[in-house]
Write an enzyme that holds these catalytic residues in place. Structure first.
Site, mmCIF file in Angstrom:
data_model
loop_
_atom_site.group_PDB
_atom_site.id
_atom_site.type_symbol
_atom_site.label_atom_id
_atom_site.label_comp_id
_atom_site.label_asym_id
_atom_site.label_seq_id
_atom_site.Cartn_x
_atom_site.Cartn_y
_atom_site.Cartn_z
ATOM 1 N N GLU A 194 0.827 -1.211 0.000
ATOM 2 C CA GLU A 194 0.000 0.000 0.000
ATOM 3 C C GLU A 194 0.862 1.262 0.000
ATOM 4 O O GLU A 194 1.820 1.312 0.766
ATOM 5 C CB GLU A 194 -0.924 0.035 1.216
ATOM 6 C CG GLU A 194 -1.992 1.109 1.052
ATOM 7 C CD GLU A 194 -2.962 1.220 2.239
ATOM 8 O OE1 GLU A 194 -4.025 1.788 2.054
ATOM 9 O OE2 GLU A 194 -2.639 0.746 3.316
ATOM 10 N N HIS A 364 -6.851 -1.560 15.073
ATOM 11 C CA HIS A 364 -6.898 -0.759 13.844
ATOM 12 C C HIS A 364 -6.826 -1.660 12.605
ATOM 13 O O HIS A 364 -7.661 -1.570 11.701
ATOM 14 C CB HIS A 364 -5.717 0.219 13.876
ATOM 15 C CG HIS A 364 -5.593 1.103 12.685
ATOM 16 N ND1 HIS A 364 -5.980 2.411 12.688
ATOM 17 C CD2 HIS A 364 -5.118 0.865 11.428
ATOM 18 C CE1 HIS A 364 -5.753 2.948 11.497
ATOM 19 N NE2 HIS A 364 -5.221 2.021 10.714
ATOM 20 N N GLU A 365 -5.856 -2.556 12.590
ATOM 21 C CA GLU A 365 -5.682 -3.392 11.390
ATOM 22 C C GLU A 365 -6.828 -4.390 11.234
ATOM 23 O O GLU A 365 -7.238 -4.720 10.118
ATOM 24 C CB GLU A 365 -4.330 -4.115 11.421
ATOM 25 C CG GLU A 365 -3.115 -3.202 11.589
ATOM 26 C CD GLU A 365 -3.052 -2.043 10.607
ATOM 27 O OE1 GLU A 365 -3.610 -2.154 9.513
ATOM 28 O OE2 GLU A 365 -2.453 -1.004 10.966
ATOM 29 N N HIS A 368 -9.709 -2.751 9.621
ATOM 30 C CA HIS A 368 -9.513 -2.633 8.177
ATOM 31 C C HIS A 368 -10.024 -3.862 7.421
ATOM 32 O O HIS A 368 -10.304 -3.771 6.223
ATOM 33 C CB HIS A 368 -8.028 -2.480 7.839
ATOM 34 C CG HIS A 368 -7.515 -1.084 7.866
ATOM 35 N ND1 HIS A 368 -8.168 -0.030 7.283
ATOM 36 C CD2 HIS A 368 -6.374 -0.566 8.380
ATOM 37 C CE1 HIS A 368 -7.447 1.078 7.441
ATOM 38 N NE2 HIS A 368 -6.354 0.776 8.108
HETATM 39 N N1 BES Z 1 -2.851 1.061 5.940
HETATM 40 C C1 BES Z 1 -1.929 1.514 6.900
HETATM 41 C C2 BES Z 1 -0.499 1.268 6.511
HETATM 42 C C3 BES Z 1 0.046 2.310 5.586
HETATM 43 C C4 BES Z 1 0.506 3.509 6.100
HETATM 44 C C5 BES Z 1 0.106 2.102 4.240
HETATM 45 C C6 BES Z 1 1.008 4.468 5.244
HETATM 46 C C7 BES Z 1 0.595 3.057 3.384
HETATM 47 C C8 BES Z 1 1.053 4.255 3.882
HETATM 48 C C9 BES Z 1 -2.172 0.850 8.242
HETATM 49 O O1 BES Z 1 -3.465 0.424 8.447
HETATM 50 C C10 BES Z 1 -1.942 1.880 9.287
HETATM 51 O O2 BES Z 1 -2.710 2.782 9.344
HETATM 52 N N2 BES Z 1 -0.902 1.747 10.086
HETATM 53 C C11 BES Z 1 -0.582 2.712 11.117
HETATM 54 C C12 BES Z 1 -0.834 2.156 12.480
HETATM 55 C C13 BES Z 1 -2.158 2.581 13.023
HETATM 56 C C14 BES Z 1 -2.434 1.980 14.360
HETATM 57 C C15 BES Z 1 -2.303 4.068 13.132
HETATM 58 C C16 BES Z 1 0.863 3.066 10.978
HETATM 59 O O3 BES Z 1 1.544 2.399 10.232
HETATM 60 O O4 BES Z 1 1.306 4.026 11.604
HETATM 61 ZN ZN ZN Z 2 -4.788 1.960 8.775
#
Ligand code: BES
Ligand code: ZN
Length: 931
Positions: A194, A364-365, A368
């Site tokens: 992603e 969080h995950e 999703h």
């Molecule tokens: N979908 C994101 C991962 C992501 C982040 C993909 C940036 C592409 C670009 C994942 O679900 C996410 O949000 N991860 C967060 C953690 C969350 C608990 C806030 C992160 O990686 O900080």
């Molecule tokens: Zn996320």
């Protein structure tokens, strides 16, 4: 024009068109007018040139929609010794309009062969026709040129053989390494796609709208295992003693959610109530740290399945701790990948806040898997539909599954954090245009995540939890395995809510999603009347500034206000849709407090005697206000100081009641501001104020500091308070704190790192220990040996607090080298060093001098690079520093860097300068009368 085309197309397709002519249920609509093959021949000059010098038949960044993928058969064979992979795929596509080419995404892949078979070819087992492959790297696209036009409404199979090196960074199909207890370095291969990196691993239609099914096969050595989105169906032995795992076909999903890993990890497993098998994987020596994550993910999966009333559709869910990981975690369907600190809980070294973080990330995950995976945004401009919802669901699910974590009390901080950015002019609307990969990456920011979550929370509070929940379930069910946009969400909510009442959800919510910024509600009490006015809240721009007026133009929000008064305990509601309004109260009141429980995304200013009334109330009996209202008041007061609307001494006076405050989150909020001021002044070397402020904090909070033990007893918030208070006390050189920490550190060193110290104070003990050369060296040695990512983080932080610049420089060098200190931790390291007054200049100089090296490690739009830029500059507060930062950013213009992303830094520094100019002498005087 463009918009009406979008609406029309989608409504028709979703409504009845697709099902009527048995086209797949996909809503495809592109914002672009698409060049046709005729245009291609008529106006070749309008098209780009492919790498081989021929014309490339497509000029847009987004793919054409004439050919859509239905199914991918993907075979991958990574070699973890030569660090490369060979692969092949067969993509079954549907041609919707006759065409002479198929455009796919592909980035850095060597394509060896591409062939095409029609359905007829397949039926009669005819060999594929060879395709010419053109490549246009600027758009990360390839064009497969077909000898004969592909015919509309027919299916074809495209076969491609390709290969590449395992990537060096954190994207695509990349390598990651870890050290075993015995000191051996081992390699694994893992994906992270992603938003736009699936194209680095296999040629594909790499846009969220192109959902398809995936059947994956992975060849590996017997010492490894392979994991993918789906469970393994079978393993077959192939030549050379290798094994090939065949995984089940996925549900329909977007490319960015595909994942596979080849590793030698161990796992723990359990079964959720619905029968889904949940496993947590980590490198073999870290297996013992996986248990909390398993417990949490089982609980949370049960919760979500019930809450959404939609089963998790896959038979298994794996959570894997990856040693090198760019972000915190990634929600690949059925195979969620995590940074080790976001998944592994080590009872000896993980603190309470580490536990809260792990729970939050898992929540969080997992959210999703519904919001994002099952229902996906149509395009990245609406990434908030994924990230805002997942962040909002953390609140709902963690509250329900782990009430003892009292996560609810932390959620307001999520909103407060984004308000800092959203009240600058450089902010952007939640839904924002994004086309290039860099722009898309930049969308993953606080506005999408946190503001998204906060406005959903506000809407829930407005509609009631029940109605809101019904609406979002409706949305999830209606758009399952499909894509959605903002309006789809609002329609799902308004169908069910306020029948008969005149509230248009869509009209209301677009004022929050299409408009940047946060409103300020100004309240003035005149007898029984409350005069209300809304403005755009601007941090660092004052009402008397010439730019203030123009920055206000055309901003208007539909604000669901709530308030409480001295004469009634009830929560009153009022919907403010206009610039000004008047509220008539049944009787005169001695105070009124808006934004009950701080559920609304707005700041409130009380004109006239409003603030004085509230300060008096807090001093007389603060418990008449709810704890979250007290926190909200502290927050808003200091925000209004930054906006030049309230004097600093008034805001500081408001915190005087804190000596009697029993709500820990409220106490922490007050302390946070005092600490922030301390750091700001300390950095500027204004020693009289620094000394007085230090004296004030230590004296004022003495009773509560002295009460702290160095244990891990108490509730979550007791433990958080302990960490914060002792850290501050030691930072301010409070003798009893330093003595105790020094004593614990010596004992720890004597025990060769075996002594058990409460994880909540570990960071403090290490930080005090790091102030001597012997202690620092010992910690660095332990850093290399520790198998706990939680402990390593604490040690690294401690090392970064050294007052010796040569030590700080050594850390940076180690971070750049990426062996002892991994590249994934470099951004946090530079940020930590920049927070250290002795390191701030060092870190910034390093960034300036090594910019090109940093750009090789991190993408321009990446979270890491943004953190490095913001982390090493945002604390600056003088005009000279501002000028220096500006000059540096301008020098990058020649390198083609888009300066937009630096705007937030420049605005933040200007705001800091403004704050000091306005408030320094007030702070000095306030301290003189307060100590
Ligand atoms: N979908 C994101 C991962 C992501 C982040 C993909 C940036 C592409 C670009 C994942 O679900 C996410 O949000 N991860 C967060 C953690 C969350 C608990 C806030 C992160 O990686 O900080
Ligand atoms: Zn996320």
């Amino acid at each position: 024009m463009v918009n009406s085309c979008r609406k029309l197309n989608c409504n028709i397709y979703i409504g009845f068109y697709c099902s009527a002519i048995i086209l797949p249920l996909i809503c495809i609509c592109s914002q672009f007018s698409q060049p046709t093959i005729d245009q291609f021949t008529k106006d070749p000059g309008a098209f780009p040139v492919a790498t081989n010098g021929e014309l490339f038949p497509w000029r847009e960044l987004r793919l054409p929609t004439v050919v859509i993928p239905l199914h991918y058969d993907l075979f991958i064979h990574p070699n973890l010794t030569s660090l490369d992979f060979v692969a092949s795929e067969k993509i079954e596509v549907l041609v919707r309009d006759a065409t002479q080419f198929i455009i796919l995404h592909s980035n850095g892949l060597e394509i060896m062969n591409a062939t095409l078979q029609s359905e007829e070819d397949l039926r009669y087992r005819k060999p594929g026709k060879k395709l010419t492959v053109l490549s246009y790297p600027a758009h990360q696209q390839i064009a497969l040129m077909v000898p004969e036009k592909l015919r509309a409404d027919l299916r074809y199979s495209v076969a491609i053989d390709f290969q590449a090196k395992l990537a060096d960074g954190f994207e695509g199909f990349y390598k990651s390494t870890y050290r075993t207890l015995g000191g051996e370095t081992r390699t694994i291969a893992v994906t992270d796609f992603e938003p736009t990196e699936a194209r680095m691993a296999f040629p594909c239609f790499d846009e969220p709208l192109f959902k398809a099914n995936f059947s994956i096969k992975i060849r590996r050595e017997s010492r490894h295992i392979a994991l993918s989105n789906m469970p393994k169906i079978k393993t077959v032995e192939v030549d050379g003693g290798l094994l090939e795992d065949h995984f089940g076909t996925t549900v329909k999903m977007s490319t960015y959610l595909v994942a596979y890993i080849v590793c030698d990890f161990n796992s723990v497993s359990g079964t959720a109530s619905s029968g889904v098998k949940v496993s947590v994987y980590a490198s073999p020596d870290k297996w013992s740290q996986t248990h909390y994550a398993l417990e949490a993910s089982l609980k949370l999966l049960d919760f979500y399945e019930k809450y959404f009333d939609i089963q998790y559709p896959l038979p298994k869910l794996d959570l894997v701790a990856i040693p090198d990981f760019a972000s915190g975690a990634m929600e690949n369907w059925g195979l969620i990948t995590y940074r080790e600190t976001s998944l592994l809980f080590d009872p000896k070294t993980s603190s309470t806040s580490d536990k809260l973080w792990i729970t939050e990330v898992i929540a969080h995950e997992l959210a999703h898997q519904w919001f994002g995976n099952l229902v996906t945004m149509e395009w990245w401009n609406d990434i908030w539909l994924n990230e805002g919802f997942a962040t909002y669901m953390e609140l709902i699910s963690v509250n329900a599954t782990y009430p003892e974590l009292q996560f609810d009390d932390d959620f307001m901080n999520t909103c407060f954090e984004v308000i800092k950015k959203d009240s600058l002019n450089s902010s952007h609307p939640i839904s924002n245009q994004a086309e290039t990969p860099t722009q898309i990456q930049e969308m993953f920011d606080a506005v999408s995540y946190k503001k998204g979550a906060c406005i959903l929370n506000m809407l829930k509070d407005f509609l009631s939890e029940g109605k809101f929940k019904t609406g979002i379930i409706h949305y999830l069910k209606k758009f399952s395995y499909r894509n959605a946009k903002n309006d789809d969400l609002w329609n799902s909510l308004s169908n069910l809510t306020f029948l008969g009442e005149n509230v248009e959800i869509k009209e209301m919510m677009t004022t929050w999603t299409l408009q940047k910024g946060i409103p300020l509600v100004v309240v003035k009490q005149e007898g029984r009347s409350l005069r209300l006015r809304q403005e755009r809240f601007l941090n660092g721009v004052f009402r008397e500034d010439p730019e203030w007026g123009p920055l206000q133009e055309r901003y208007l929000w539909h604000i669901p206000l709530t308030y409480a008064t001295s004469s009634s305990n009830e929560i009153h509601k009022h919907f403010l849709k206009s610039k000004t309004d008047t509220l008539d109260l049944p009787e005169t009141t001695s105070w009124v407090k808006f934004n009950v429980d701080s559920n609304g995304y707005y700041i409130v200013h009380y004109e006239g005697h409003g603030w004085d009334q509230l300060i008096t109330l807090l001093n007389q009996n603060h418990t008449l206000l709810r704890p979250k209202d007290r926190i909200g008041l502290i927050h808003d007061a200091f925000q209004l100081v930054s906006a030049g609307r309230l004097t600093l001494d008034k805001a500081l006076d408001l915190t005087r009641y804190l000596q009697r405050e029993t709500s820990i989150p409220a106490l922490l909020k007050g302390l946070e501001y005092l600490e922030l001021f301390y750091h700001t002044i300390d950095r500027r070397n204004i020693s009289d104020i620094t000394e007085n402020l230090k004296h004030y904090i230590l004296q004022y909070f003495k009773p509560v500091i002295d009460m702290q033990s160095w244990s891990d007893e108490g509730s979550v918030w007791d433990r958080m308070l302990r960490s914060v208070l002792l850290k501050l006390a030691c930072y301010l050189n409070h003798t009893p704190c330093i003595q105790k920490a020094t004593e614990l550190f010596s004992q720890w060193v004597e025990s060769s790192g075996k002594l058990n110290i409460s994880a909540d104070v570990l960071k403090i003990v290490y930080s005090v220990g790091a102030q001597t050369t012997a202690g620092w060296n010992y910690l660095l040695e332990q850093y290399g040996l520790s198998l706990s990512a939680a402990e390593k983080n604490k040690i690294l932080y401690a090392l970064s607090t050294s007052k010796h610049q040569e030590k700080l420089m050594k850390l940076i060098e180690l971070g750049m080298e990426g062996k002892v200190i991994k590249t994934q931790d470099l951004a946090a390291l530079l940020h930590a060093i920049a927070r250290n007054p002795k390191g701030q200049q060092l870190a910034w100089n390093f960034v300036k001098e090594n910019w090109t090296h940093l750009l090789k490690k991190f993408d321009l739009g990446s979270f890491a690079l943004r953190m490095i830029i913001f982390g090493t500059t945002s604390h600056f507060s003088s005009k000279d520093e501002l000028q220096e930062v500006k000059l540096f950013f301008e020098s990058l213009k020649d390198q083609g860097v888009d300066l937009e992303i630096f705007q937030i830094v420049l605005e933040t520094i200007s705001k800091n300068i403004r704050w000091l100019e306005k408030n320094l002498s007030t702070l000095r005087n306030w301290l003189l009368i307060s100590i």
